[in-house]
Design a protein around this motif. Structure first.
Motif, PDB file in Angstrom:
ATOM      1  N   SER A 149      24.783  52.559  23.783  1.00  0.00           N
ATOM      2  CA  SER A 149      24.682  52.406  25.200  1.00  0.00           C
ATOM      3  C   SER A 149      23.157  52.444  25.815  1.00  0.00           C
ATOM      4  CB  SER A 149      25.415  52.765  26.148  1.00  0.00           C
ATOM      5  OG  SER A 149      24.956  54.285  25.783  1.00  0.00           O
ATOM      6  N   LEU A 150      22.534  52.864  25.953  1.00  0.00           N
ATOM      7  CA  LEU A 150      21.261  52.908  26.401  1.00  0.00           C
ATOM      8  C   LEU A 150      20.283  51.239  26.539  1.00  0.00           C
ATOM      9  CD1 LEU A 150      19.342  54.784  28.640  1.00  0.00           C
ATOM     10  CD2 LEU A 150      18.258  55.662  26.296  1.00  0.00           C
ATOM     11  N   THR A 151      20.956  50.756  25.627  1.00  0.00           N
ATOM     12  CA  THR A 151      19.980  50.123  25.085  1.00  0.00           C
ATOM     13  C   THR A 151      20.458  48.505  25.928  1.00  0.00           C
ATOM     14  OG1 THR A 151      19.122  49.835  23.268  1.00  0.00           O
ATOM     15  CG2 THR A 151      18.407  48.436  23.611  1.00  0.00           C
ATOM     16  N   ALA A 152      21.449  48.830  25.795  1.00  0.00           N
ATOM     17  CA  ALA A 152      23.066  47.488  26.815  1.00  0.00           C
ATOM     18  C   ALA A 152      22.499  47.264  28.007  1.00  0.00           C
ATOM     19  CB  ALA A 152      24.286  47.729  26.209  1.00  0.00           C
ATOM     20  N   TRP A 153      22.645  48.594  28.658  1.00  0.00           N
ATOM     21  CA  TRP A 153      22.239  49.275  30.129  1.00  0.00           C
ATOM     22  C   TRP A 153      21.115  48.940  30.619  1.00  0.00           C
ATOM     23  CZ3 TRP A 153      18.300  52.803  32.658  1.00  0.00           C
ATOM     24  CH2 TRP A 153      18.647  52.065  33.895  1.00  0.00           C
ATOM     25  N   LEU A 154      19.377  49.061  29.475  1.00  0.00           N
ATOM     26  CA  LEU A 154      18.746  48.656  30.151  1.00  0.00           C
ATOM     27  C   LEU A 154      18.527  47.304  29.982  1.00  0.00           C
ATOM     28  CD1 LEU A 154      15.742  49.253  30.848  1.00  0.00           C
ATOM     29  CD2 LEU A 154      15.486  49.461  28.265  1.00  0.00           C
ATOM     30  N   ILE A 155      19.062  46.180  28.708  1.00  0.00           N
ATOM     31  CA  ILE A 155      18.890  45.360  29.047  1.00  0.00           C
ATOM     32  C   ILE A 155      18.923  44.765  29.901  1.00  0.00           C
ATOM     33  CG2 ILE A 155      19.562  43.039  27.894  1.00  0.00           C
ATOM     34  CD1 ILE A 155      18.910  44.902  25.148  1.00  0.00           C
ATOM     35  N   ALA A 156      21.030  44.727  30.345  1.00  0.00           N
ATOM     36  CA  ALA A 156      21.087  44.460  31.565  1.00  0.00           C
ATOM     37  C   ALA A 156      21.240  44.403  33.016  1.00  0.00           C
ATOM     38  CB  ALA A 156      22.700  44.686  32.046  1.00  0.00           C
ATOM     39  N   ALA A 157      20.261  45.464  33.544  1.00  0.00           N
ATOM     40  CA  ALA A 157      19.641  46.311  34.558  1.00  0.00           C
ATOM     41  C   ALA A 157      18.298  45.183  34.540  1.00  0.00           C
ATOM     42  CB  ALA A 157      19.621  47.602  34.511  1.00  0.00           C
ATOM     43  N   THR A 158      17.592  45.292  33.813  1.00  0.00           N
ATOM     44  CA  THR A 158      16.638  44.475  33.798  1.00  0.00           C
ATOM     45  C   THR A 158      16.034  42.840  33.306  1.00  0.00           C
ATOM     46  OG1 THR A 158      15.276  44.789  31.363  1.00  0.00           O
ATOM     47  CG2 THR A 158      15.843  46.325  33.590  1.00  0.00           C
ATOM     48  N   MET A 159      16.931  42.380  33.024  1.00  0.00           N
ATOM     49  CA  MET A 159      17.240  41.243  32.069  1.00  0.00           C
ATOM     50  C   MET A 159      16.187  40.125  32.979  1.00  0.00           C
ATOM     51  SD  MET A 159      17.468  38.939  29.446  1.00  0.00           S
ATOM     52  CE  MET A 159      19.064  39.959  29.113  1.00  0.00           C
ATOM     53  N   GLY A 160      16.606  39.801  34.157  1.00  0.00           N
ATOM     54  CA  GLY A 160      15.536  39.137  35.124  1.00  0.00           C
ATOM     55  C   GLY A 160      15.011  39.847  35.784  1.00  0.00           C
ATOM     56  N   SER A 161      13.774  41.034  35.249  1.00  0.00           N
ATOM     57  CA  SER A 161      12.969  41.959  35.723  1.00  0.00           C
ATOM     58  C   SER A 161      11.857  41.081  35.590  1.00  0.00           C
ATOM     59  CB  SER A 161      12.852  43.131  35.810  1.00  0.00           C
ATOM     60  OG  SER A 161      13.941  43.145  36.306  1.00  0.00           O
ATOM     61  N   SER A 162      10.515  42.170  34.808  1.00  0.00           N
ATOM     62  CA  SER A 162       9.113  42.255  34.275  1.00  0.00           C
ATOM     63  C   SER A 162       9.860  42.176  33.001  1.00  0.00           C
ATOM     64  CB  SER A 162       8.381  43.278  34.311  1.00  0.00           C
ATOM     65  OG  SER A 162       7.230  43.635  33.681  1.00  0.00           O
ATOM     66  N   PRO A 163       9.159  41.037  32.091  1.00  0.00           N
ATOM     67  CA  PRO A 163       9.413  40.739  30.751  1.00  0.00           C
ATOM     68  C   PRO A 163       8.555  42.011  29.781  1.00  0.00           C
ATOM     69  CG  PRO A 163       8.122  39.309  31.242  1.00  0.00           C
ATOM     70  CD  PRO A 163       7.700  40.143  32.265  1.00  0.00           C
ATOM     71  N   TRP A 164       8.296  43.065  30.973  1.00  0.00           N
ATOM     72  CA  TRP A 164       8.227  44.251  29.533  1.00  0.00           C
ATOM     73  C   TRP A 164       8.532  45.286  29.634  1.00  0.00           C
ATOM     74  CZ3 TRP A 164       3.652  44.509  26.960  1.00  0.00           C
ATOM     75  CH2 TRP A 164       2.639  43.453  27.477  1.00  0.00           C
ATOM     76  N   TRP A 165       9.832  45.433  30.240  1.00  0.00           N
ATOM     77  CA  TRP A 165      11.083  45.878  30.228  1.00  0.00           C
ATOM     78  C   TRP A 165      11.655  45.415  28.965  1.00  0.00           C
ATOM     79  CZ3 TRP A 165      12.238  50.705  32.397  1.00  0.00           C
ATOM     80  CH2 TRP A 165      11.818  50.430  33.687  1.00  0.00           C
ATOM     81  N   ALA A 166      11.543  44.258  28.397  1.00  0.00           N
ATOM     82  CA  ALA A 166      12.200  43.893  26.907  1.00  0.00           C
ATOM     83  C   ALA A 166      11.024  45.250  26.221  1.00  0.00           C
ATOM     84  CB  ALA A 166      11.876  42.127  26.812  1.00  0.00           C
ATOM     85  N   ALA A 167       9.436  44.813  26.161  1.00  0.00           N
ATOM     86  CA  ALA A 167       9.627  46.273  24.632  1.00  0.00           C
ATOM     87  C   ALA A 167      10.187  47.507  24.768  1.00  0.00           C
ATOM     88  CB  ALA A 167       8.161  46.499  25.568  1.00  0.00           C
ATOM     89  N   ALA A 168      10.519  48.052  25.870  1.00  0.00           N
ATOM     90  CA  ALA A 168      11.061  48.972  25.877  1.00  0.00           C
ATOM     91  C   ALA A 168      12.385  48.971  25.123  1.00  0.00           C
ATOM     92  CB  ALA A 168      11.692  49.235  27.824  1.00  0.00           C
ATOM     93  N   ALA A 169      13.142  47.856  25.806  1.00  0.00           N
ATOM     94  CA  ALA A 169      14.572  47.637  25.180  1.00  0.00           C
ATOM     95  C   ALA A 169      13.950  47.492  23.150  1.00  0.00           C
ATOM     96  CB  ALA A 169      15.150  46.513  25.190  1.00  0.00           C
TER      97      ALA A 169
END
Length: 409
Positions: A149-169
């Protein structure tokens, strides 16, 4: 009522805690024969070994990845000073984690779809009978659902943001794998979600950056555990040593009765095929077992087609001991009908696709893994997120009054 929608996250947390506490009081009425075998034989002994300074292996074997035993050891240590035993500490940990998973799902839906759908989705998950039952038995599933659930929230919240959020996912995907090995394909499915949701007008380098970061970060997250295993002369083991045994049970489940004597009602040719798989596949490695399944299946294609169809359907209602499967299937059918109606509405609204992508990835990943290993509802439970959101969209649409818009906060 609008104030309830605005405060949907704390409302859902409260309902989740109440549902879990009520289930604890009534757990004997659900299934008195149920015994948390994995917890008693693996997770608690490993947590106690960690607390005693004996390392993260159980009798020298990586029977399970380290994340849940470490979390359980922390919960036991915190509760020990208050006179709370290890089993009660494990259940308390479950209670908190299930409430946090419900809260994160609610927050993600609130941001992507709207307050009304968020409240209904959170309540659907918090009261989903099989999720509540899952939280009763001490084990890694609530921690696993929390990480998803934390990963799903993070991906949904940062999909259009910096690509580095994908590293967090990707790092969270790796952590999920360290909770339960069944998440081993999650990085691939998350990378596919990023790829499909990527803007088509970006150059190839920009479009593929996020999927690449997901895969790299996931690999780095599990690397310390694999290094730890190598340092203890354990080779050729990825995450856990139980993969082959779990898959073997999944492909031969019709040969043995459950603990209460319940037995699957299967066609004779499917039983015969399972017997052939058991003859060569017992104690085999995971890759060798799949080779046996493929070879024996090619010899009896009609029986294999039936077995494959059964293993595709059974994760929606199957249980370890083959208990109450018809009742579970009936309840699931009602939920699925509502969820399909909600999914049609959600697809038609063209809203919240950034959340739909990771939830669909989670469901498809675990459906595939449940098919490949043990085809049981416990392994398929991550689908409850998408199920709950689709039901929430349906309930939010038919709720009287003005619909709330998505809240980007």
């Amino acid at each position: 009522m609008s104030r309830v929608f605005r405060h949907c996250v704390p409302v859902v947390i409260g309902v989740s805690l109440l549902a879990q506490l009520a289930a604890v009081r009534l757990r004997g009425a659900f299934e008195p024969r149920s015994v948390p075998v994995d917890y008693l034989n693996r997770y608690r002994p490993q947590a106690e070994t960690i607390l005693a300074g004996g390392g993260m292996l159980l009798r020298g074997e990586p029977r399970t990845p380290p994340a849940y035993p470490l979390a359980l050891a922390g919960a036991i240590a915190l509760c020990r000073g208050h006179g709370v035993g290890p089993d009660a500490a494990a259940r308390l940990l479950n209670l908190v984690l299930m409430a946090l998973a419900a809260a994160l799902l609610t927050a993600a839906v609130r941001r992507a779809v709207g307050e009304r759908a968020a409240l209904c989705s959170g309540l659907a998950f918090a009261t989903y009978p099989f999720a509540v039952y899952l939280g009763l038995a001490p084990g890694p599933e609530p921690l696993y659902l929390f990480s998803l659930s934390l990963t799903a929230w993070l991906i949904a919240a940062t999909m259009g943001s910096s690509p580095w959020w994908a590293a967090a996912a990707g790092a969270l995907a790796g952590y999920s794998m360290l909770v339960k090995p069944i998440g081993i394909l999650l990085p691939l499915f998350y990378a596919a979600a990023y790829l499909m949701m990527g803007r088509q007008d970006r150059g190839p380098g920009s479009r593929y950056a996020r999927p690449a970061l997901v895969l790299a970060a996931a690999a780095l997250a599990v690397l310390p555990w694999q290094v730890y295993l190598r340092q203890h002369d354990i080779r050729n083991v990825l995450l856990s040593s139980l993969g082959g045994a779990t898959a073997y049970e999944g492909w031969t489940y019709g040969l043995a009765a459950g603990a209460g004597g319940d037995r699957a009602d299967l066609p004779a040719d499917v039983i015969a095929l399972m017997g052939r798989i058991a003859g060569e596949g017992k104690d085999a490695s995971l890759t060798r077992l799949f080779g046996v399944v493929a070879r024996k299946g090619s010899e009896r294609p009609a029986a294999f087609a039936k077995l494959a169809a059964l293993k595709l359907v059974r994760p929606w209602f199957g249980t370890d001991e083959q208990w109450h499967e018809r009742t579970i299937a009936l309840v699931q059918a009602l939920y699925l009908l509502a969820a399909v109606a909600g999914l049609v509405l959600w697809l038609g609204s063209r809203n919240g696709r950034a959340l739909m992508a990771p939830l669909a990835a989670i469901m498809l990943c675990h459906w595939l893994m449940a098919f490949a290993t043990m085809s049981i509802l416990r392994y398929m439970m991550p689908m409850s997120f998408l199920l709950a959101v689709c039901i929430g969209v349906l309930a939010g649409r038919i709720w009287p009054g003005r619909r709330a818009d998505a809240v980007h906060a």
